[in-house]
Each structure stands twice: as structure tokens, then as C-alpha cells.
Write an enzyme that holds these catalytic residues in place. Structure first.
Site, PDB file in Angstrom:
ATOM      1  N   HIS A  14      -3.493   4.401  -2.448  1.00  0.00           N
ATOM      2  CA  HIS A  14      -4.609   3.564  -1.474  1.00  0.00           C
ATOM      3  C   HIS A  14      -5.203   4.054  -0.381  1.00  0.00           C
ATOM      4  CE1 HIS A  14      -1.428   0.312  -3.378  1.00  0.00           C
ATOM      5  NE2 HIS A  14      -2.857  -0.218  -4.039  1.00  0.00           N
TER       6      HIS A  14
ATOM      7  N   LEU B  83       0.824  -1.305   0.047  1.00  0.00           N
ATOM      8  CA  LEU B  83       0.009  -0.066   0.136  1.00  0.00           C
ATOM      9  C   LEU B  83       0.798   1.389  -0.029  1.00  0.00           C
ATOM     10  CD1 LEU B  83      -2.601  -1.062   2.610  1.00  0.00           C
ATOM     11  CD2 LEU B  83      -2.662  -1.393   0.033  1.00  0.00           C
TER      12      LEU B  83
ATOM     13  N   SER C 194       2.297   0.684  -6.980  1.00  0.00           N
ATOM     14  CA  SER C 194       3.189  -0.290  -6.272  1.00  0.00           C
ATOM     15  C   SER C 194       4.323  -0.661  -7.002  1.00  0.00           C
ATOM     16  CB  SER C 194       2.557  -1.627  -5.583  1.00  0.00           C
ATOM     17  OG  SER C 194       1.319  -0.972  -5.252  1.00  0.00           O
TER      18      SER C 194
ATOM     19  N   LYS D 175      -6.105   6.510 -11.781  1.00  0.00           N
ATOM     20  CA  LYS D 175      -4.982   6.247 -12.436  1.00  0.00           C
ATOM     21  C   LYS D 175      -5.298   4.968 -13.385  1.00  0.00           C
ATOM     22  CE  LYS D 175      -1.278   4.061 -10.751  1.00  0.00           C
ATOM     23  NZ  LYS D 175      -1.021   2.896 -11.648  1.00  0.00           N
TER      24      LYS D 175
END
Ligand code: PAF
Length: 281
Positions: free
Chosen positions: A37, A33, A186, A149
């Protein structure tokens, strides 16, 4: 924060919440995360009475040569963030809970899943739609939160929710960026220092596009050519796609008029990053 590992426990807990009249928010994630997030988590806590985050690195949305095995994972850190953020439930199932032996049911979102990212990642959105539908069934959320995104992902999930009459409001949350403009992901963790620096070109090219449209550019081909030339000037960038599309159908547009989605996918080394700009002219 309750950590729930099985479908039956998650369903029972969600049933209890609903019986108590609580509205449930779900933030589906694959973990590792970051602030992007956490912005979804905050939105969920603001709208719902109880919030669940799912962490599941979903095997069906990765192609055979993609990064499923090396996708970054850090449950310890993720749980600490979520506890701190005041999340009520962390749903963290094993793959065999979601896809038991003999599993055969998948969701296809015809027409939308093969465009943009779907062209270079065949089967990706089928895997995403399938797991998200399963999570919706297991958690039964009133609201589900996704980052802008992944614009194609949000569109596909909204389409699925509408087509299947799901009782969930799919909420899109704004892209969260690093101070230098790189959208949080990530997968940014994969970048070498040189690639990380080069990756700024994604947001640079989109900012250029926004300015060009502000200055009156209405020709989509010229706009995309301008974006491409900025991306191509960066030696570490390799374009997968750069397109100006209708945000509902994902079909390329000829003219920058009304709502337009400018979407990019670019490789830096082996790492493929996406970014986008939503225009309303
Ligand atoms: O965006 C993601 O992290 C994933 O695609 C999602 C929505 C959690 C489904 O696995």
C-alpha cells in the site's frame, strides 16, 4: 493529515482542492496497510498535488462465508503510517455512509467479473466495482492507484473507467514482495508459520514459469501443468485456479505469445492467496 468520516465532508474538501487547481490522487484500500500500500501512496505523492487514502472494509465484496468480520483492522497503526507518509486526507467512512438504508445500485462488468477469482468469489467484483465507482465520485481523483497483484481487479476498474468515461487515470503499480518472494497481502497475517513457509510456492511456481518461457516454452497447457505440479508438491497448498489468460479478456490462451497473464489463486488452510506473472513474449 485530515481524517474525514463523511461523504459530504470528503466531497467538500475535494471540491476545495479542485478549485485551488490541485490534482488529486486516490489510493483505495481496506486498511491493515503494508509496504505494498505504501508503494501506492508514494506513487500518488509523486504524481498528484494532494493524496487521499481511503480505508473501508467493503462489505459488498465479501461472500457470505468469507472473512469480512475477521478481516484484519488496525486504524491506529494505519493512521501513523499515513501521517508519516505525508498523506493529506484519510477517508474512513462507516458502512452506512457508503451504503445508506435502501441502497440498491451496483456495477456489473460483464464478461470479466465471472472469470478467475470471480468464479470462486461470485459477486466479489460487483462489490469492488461499485465501491470504487463510489469512491471515484466522492473524491473525484485525477489519478487512482492499484497494485498489480490483483490483476483482475485492475483490469475491471480500468474497463469501468473507460466504459463510463470517468476522468480518472487508473495507475497500476508493481507487486511488492517479501525477500523470499511472497507477494505482500493483508491476508498474509492469517497464515500459520507452516502455511507462511508453504506460501513461497506461489512465487516459486511463477519464477519457474518465467524461466520455462525464457527457455522457449510456448504451449500454455504444458506451462500451466508445470505450475500445477510445483504447487501440488506442496502439501499445504490447495489450488483454486492456475491459468494462462489474455490480460484484456481473461480468456485462456493456447499459446504463450504476446501479452499473457499467468494468474494463480491457492488456499493455504482457510487463507486464499493470489499472485500473477505478466509475460510479454
Ligand atoms: O484492493 C482492495 O483493497 C479493495 O478491493 C479495494 C480496491 C480497496 C475496494 O474495496
Amino acid at each position: 493529515m485530515k481524517v474525514i468520516k463523511t461523504v459530504s465532508t470528503m466531497k467538500a474538501l475535494a471540491r476545495e482542492w479542485r478549485r485551488e487547481g490541485k490534482r488529486v490522487g486516490l489510493v483505495p484500500t481496506m486498511g491493515y496497510l503494508h509496504e505494498g500500500h505504501l508503494s501506492l501512496v508514494r506513487e500518488s505523492r509523486g504524481r498528484a498535488d494532494v493524496s487521499v487514502v481511503s480505508i473501508f472494509v467493503n462489505p459488498t465484496q465479501f461472500g457470505p462465508n468469507e472473512d469480512f468480520k475477521k478481516y484484519p483492522r488496525d486504524l491506529g497503526k494505519d493512521s501513523a503510517y499515513l501521517r508519516e507518509a505525508g498523506i493529506d486526507g484519510l477517508f474512513y467512512p462507516e458502512a452506512s455512509e457508503i451504503y445508506p438504508p435502501g441502497y440498491r445500485t451496483y456495477v456489473d462488468i460483464e464478461g470479466l467479473q465471472d472469470r478467475l477469482c470471480g468464479r470462486s468469489r461470485p459477486g466479489h467484483f460487483r462489490g469492488v466495482a461499485t465501491v470504487v465507482l463510489k469512491l471515484f465520485d466522492i473524491v473525484g481523483p485525477d489519478f487512482a492507484f492499484f497494485g498489480a497483484k490483483d490483476a483482475q481487479q485492475v483490469l475491471i476498474i480500468k474497463r469501468m473507467a473507460a466504459d463510463l468515461n470517468l476522468d480518472v487515470e487508473v495507475v497500476t503499480c508493481p507487486i511488492v514482495r517479501e525477500p523470499d518472494g511472497l507477494a505482500l497481502s493483508s491476508r498474509n497475517a492469517y497464515l500459520s508459520p507452516g502455511e507462511r513457509k508453504a506460501a513461497r510456492v506461489l512465487s516459486t511456481s511463477l519464477r519457474w514459469a518465467e524461466k520455462a518461457v525464457g527457455a522457449g516454452e510456448r504451449d500454455a497447457e504444458r506451462l500451466v501443468a508445470g505450475i500445477r505440479s510445483i504447487l501440488e508438491a506442496e502439501p499445504l497448498a490447495r489450488i483454486d485456479y492456475a491459468e494462462a489468460v489474455d490480460p484484456e479478456t481473461l480468456e485462456p490462451v493456447a499459446e504463450i505469445h504476446g501479452e499473457v497473464l499467468v494468474a494463480l489463486a491457492v488456499f493455504f488452510g482457510a487463507t486464499r492467496l493470489i499472485d500473477n506473472l505478466r509475460l510479454n513474449v
